[in-house]
Design a protein around this motif. Structure first.
Motif, short mmCIF file in Angstrom:
data_model
loop_
_atom_site.label_atom_id
_atom_site.label_comp_id
_atom_site.label_asym_id
_atom_site.label_seq_id
_atom_site.Cartn_x
_atom_site.Cartn_y
_atom_site.Cartn_z
N ARG A 23 0.85 -1.19 0.00
CA ARG A 23 0.00 0.00 0.00
C ARG A 23 0.88 1.24 0.00
O ARG A 23 1.96 1.24 0.59
N ARG A 24 0.39 2.29 -0.65
CA ARG A 24 1.05 3.59 -0.56
C ARG A 24 0.31 4.43 0.47
O ARG A 24 -0.92 4.48 0.50
N PHE A 25 1.10 5.08 1.33
CA PHE A 25 0.56 5.90 2.39
C PHE A 25 1.02 7.34 2.20
O PHE A 25 2.13 7.60 1.72
N ALA A 26 0.18 8.29 2.60
CA ALA A 26 0.55 9.69 2.52
C ALA A 26 1.76 9.97 3.40
O ALA A 26 1.91 9.40 4.49
N SER A 27 2.63 10.85 2.93
CA SER A 27 3.81 11.25 3.68
C SER A 27 3.77 12.75 3.90
O SER A 27 2.83 13.44 3.48
N GLY A 28 4.82 13.28 4.52
CA GLY A 28 4.90 14.72 4.68
C GLY A 28 5.04 15.45 3.37
O GLY A 28 4.78 16.65 3.29
N GLU A 29 5.45 14.72 2.33
CA GLU A 29 5.61 15.33 1.00
C GLU A 29 4.39 15.11 0.12
O GLU A 29 4.42 15.45 -1.06
N GLN A 30 3.33 14.51 0.66
CA GLN A 30 2.11 14.26 -0.12
C GLN A 30 1.58 15.57 -0.70
O GLN A 30 1.33 16.53 0.03
N PRO A 31 1.41 15.65 -2.01
CA PRO A 31 0.98 16.92 -2.61
C PRO A 31 -0.51 17.20 -2.43
O PRO A 31 -1.36 16.51 -2.97
N GLY A 32 -0.83 18.23 -1.66
CA GLY A 32 -2.18 18.79 -1.59
C GLY A 32 -3.31 17.83 -1.34
O GLY A 32 -3.14 16.72 -0.88
N GLY A 33 -4.53 18.31 -1.60
CA GLY A 33 -5.72 17.49 -1.52
C GLY A 33 -6.25 17.27 -0.12
O GLY A 33 -7.22 16.54 0.07
N GLY A 34 -5.64 17.87 0.88
CA GLY A 34 -6.13 17.70 2.24
C GLY A 34 -5.87 16.34 2.83
O GLY A 34 -6.47 15.97 3.85
N ILE A 35 -5.00 15.54 2.22
CA ILE A 35 -4.68 14.21 2.73
C ILE A 35 -3.63 14.35 3.83
O ILE A 35 -2.57 14.93 3.62
N PRO A 36 -3.89 13.83 5.03
CA PRO A 36 -2.96 14.05 6.14
C PRO A 36 -1.72 13.18 6.07
O PRO A 36 -1.75 12.04 5.61
N ALA A 37 -0.61 13.75 6.50
CA ALA A 37 0.63 13.00 6.67
C ALA A 37 0.48 12.10 7.90
O ALA A 37 -0.52 12.19 8.63
N PRO A 38 1.43 11.18 8.15
CA PRO A 38 1.38 10.37 9.37
C PRO A 38 1.18 11.28 10.59
O PRO A 38 1.88 12.29 10.73
N THR A 39 0.22 10.94 11.42
CA THR A 39 -0.17 11.81 12.52
C THR A 39 -0.11 11.05 13.85
O THR A 39 -0.55 9.90 13.94
N LEU A 40 0.42 11.72 14.85
CA LEU A 40 0.51 11.17 16.21
C LEU A 40 -0.33 12.02 17.14
O LEU A 40 -0.22 13.25 17.15
N SER A 41 -1.19 11.37 17.93
CA SER A 41 -2.00 12.04 18.94
C SER A 41 -1.63 11.49 20.31
O SER A 41 -1.71 10.27 20.52
#
Length: 265
Positions: A213-231
């Motif tokens: 699978r491909r996952f969004a990264s910090g370099e993911q271009p636009g579209g409101g897709i979040p990078a890996p997130t830690l809460s």
């Protein structure tokens, strides 16, 4: 005897006041400060400037993703009570080729080695620069700085057991919910920042084609897709200075009352 009883009563009041003070609780949310992937089909390439990839493609080539978070904004002395990691799947294998996509469990393993993001681009990355992390090398072209085995070894380069696991299928957002292991990971990084090498994302079915699978990264271009997130939800115990002030206040009030009684006698 009256003096002893007064001291005990005073201590009892202080203990009750201390227990009445709630611990401060808050939630800290941040996105990955570094992320990259290592790819078996291109073992000397770096993917630090593109989307993350993990799992096994339809040609039986493995990949693993790495990402880490900056915790320096969390206050010293914070007690971590809950942790959640979220990742967004942006692409799965073509359903019309080689048997299509296969769902699998993906686990977060605490990384035990410091790695380097790099800036490799394109779908499969680009040739690594000195120091970049690749499938073959923990730090490319740096003598003696290697993975235990190419791709990293669970139990040596990564923790021996996963910190959290979730099943991944279609495109969309996925959560790795709080677990004792995730809480312990973040607490250890908060207490000892030099040990914070983040997580490795690894499919538990690396011998099965189609799990990639491909996952969004910090370099993911636009579209409101979040990078890996830690809460991170954490608590702060009442500050010692507050305890000291309470102790002084209770003691002073008791002293004034006793002095007033004596003067009135």
């Amino acid at each position: 005897m009256n003096f002893i009883l007064t001291r005990l009563a005073r201590t009892g009041v202080l203990v009750l006041v201390m227990h009445a003070l709630p611990a401060f609780s808050a939630t800290f949310v941040t996105t990955a400060v570094a992320d990259t992937s290592i790819y078996q089909n291109h073992p000397d390439y770096n993917l630090g400037g593109t989307t993350l990839v993990s799992g096994t493609n339809q040609q039986y080539s493995n990949s693993r993703a790495l990402f880490s978070f900056d915790l320096s904004a969390l206050p010293a002395g914070a007690i971590v009570t809950s942790v959640q990691v979220s990742l967004y799947v942006t692409r799965r294998p073509d359903p019309d080729q080689h048997g299509g996509p296969v769902n699998s469990d993906f686990s977060l393993y605490r990384a035990l080695q410091n790695w380097t993001e790099g800036s490799g681009s394109a779908v499969t990355g680009s040739p690594a620069s000195t120091g970049d992390t690749t499938w073959n090398d923990l730090h490319y072209n740096v003598t003696g700085d290697n993975w235990a085995t190419p791709g990293g070894q669970i139990g040596t380069d990564f923790a021996s057991v996963p910190s959290a696991t979730t099943s991944v299928g279609d495109v969309g957002l996925y959560l790795w919910g709080s677990s004792p292991e995730l809480v312990a990971d973040v607490q250890s990084w908060l207490d000892s920042p030099s040990t914070n090498a983040g997580f490795a994302l690894i499919s538990e079915s690396e011998n099965v084609a189609g799990t990639a699978r491909r996952f969004a990264s910090g370099e993911q271009p636009g579209g409101g897709i979040p990078a890996p997130t830690l809460s991170v939800t954490y608590q702060m115990a009442p500050e010692p200075d507050r305890m000291l002030l309470l102790f002084i206040g209770v003691g002073a009030a008791t002293f004034r009352r006793r002095t007033s009684r004596r003067l009135s006698e």
